[in-house]
Enzyme design. Structure first.
Site, PDB file in Angstrom:
ATOM      1  N   CYS A  53       0.821  -1.196  -0.073  1.00  0.00           N
ATOM      2  CA  CYS A  53      -0.136  -0.008  -0.078  1.00  0.00           C
ATOM      3  C   CYS A  53       0.963   1.304   0.013  1.00  0.00           C
ATOM      4  O   CYS A  53       1.875   1.250   0.478  1.00  0.00           O
ATOM      5  CB  CYS A  53      -1.028   0.254   1.373  1.00  0.00           C
ATOM      6  SG  CYS A  53      -2.182  -1.437   1.302  1.00  0.00           S
ATOM      7  N   GLU A  55       0.677   3.777   1.886  1.00  0.00           N
ATOM      8  CA  GLU A  55       1.095   4.274   3.348  1.00  0.00           C
ATOM      9  C   GLU A  55       2.308   3.730   3.614  1.00  0.00           C
ATOM     10  O   GLU A  55       3.139   3.905   4.344  1.00  0.00           O
ATOM     11  CB  GLU A  55       0.091   3.926   4.198  1.00  0.00           C
ATOM     12  CG  GLU A  55      -1.225   4.717   3.848  1.00  0.00           C
ATOM     13  CD  GLU A  55      -2.394   3.665   3.271  1.00  0.00           C
ATOM     14  OE1 GLU A  55      -1.815   3.059   2.050  1.00  0.00           O
ATOM     15  OE2 GLU A  55      -3.393   3.806   3.483  1.00  0.00           O
ATOM     16  N   CYS A  94      -1.939  -1.007   7.255  1.00  0.00           N
ATOM     17  CA  CYS A  94      -1.108   0.193   7.368  1.00  0.00           C
ATOM     18  C   CYS A  94      -1.434   0.884   8.616  1.00  0.00           C
ATOM     19  O   CYS A  94      -0.561   1.453   9.191  1.00  0.00           O
ATOM     20  CB  CYS A  94      -1.913   1.017   6.219  1.00  0.00           C
ATOM     21  SG  CYS A  94      -1.130   0.652   4.523  1.00  0.00           S
TER      22      CYS A  94
HETATM   23 ZN   LIG Z   1      -2.852  -0.458   3.261  1.00  0.00          ZN
END
Ligand SMILES: [Zn+2]
Length: 139
Positions: A53, A55, A94
């Site tokens: 991801c 982040e 995340c």
């Molecule tokens: Zn994530």
């Protein structure tokens, strides 16, 4: 740094997202306590579990640069080629990565150029597992 600027930097990073499978592009801009900003975008993989991801890309890049203290992150996401959605939120993994480096008051900004919503990490991951718990279990 203003929230609007952090969102803008996240939206810029979103343009570099590699999302051929989901078609969902995400950008993140992470503000460190020294005032620097590290950006990330989602990087998908044909082996879906290898996808990272935006982040976590931002956090990994910042940590690799020697940064461990952070104030806020802006996260912007939406369908590829479409404007960012106003209510895109970080996934659970995340949030856990944020918890490794950040306290409850860490700010998580979501939104786009028209609307920005600010959460705290404490709101998004209440009673989260943290390094504090690991310290308590060490001999
Ligand atoms: Zn994530």
């Amino acid at each position: 740094m203003k929230d609007e600027e952090l969102i803008r930097l996240a939206d810029e990073a979103r343009k570099n997202a590699y999302a051929p499978y989901s078609g969902y592009t995400v950008g993140a801009a992470l503000l460190a306590s020294d005032g620097s900003v590290t950006v990330g975008c989602n990087v998908e993989n044909a082996s879906y579990g290898a996808t990272v991801c935006a982040e976590r890309v931002a956090f990994s890049r910042a940590v690799a640069d020697g940064k461990h203290e952070f104030l806020a992150i802006a996260v912007v996401g939406g369908r590829c080629g479409q404007p960012a959605e106003t209510r895109f939120h970080p996934c659970g993994i995340c949030r856990q990565v944020m918890r490794e480096f950040c306290r409850d008051e860490f700010r998580v900004l979501v939104g786009n150029g028209e609307e920005i919503v600010c959460h705290t990490l404490g709101e998004l991951l209440p009673a989260g597992f943290s390094s504090d718990a690991m310290k308590e279990t060490r001999p």
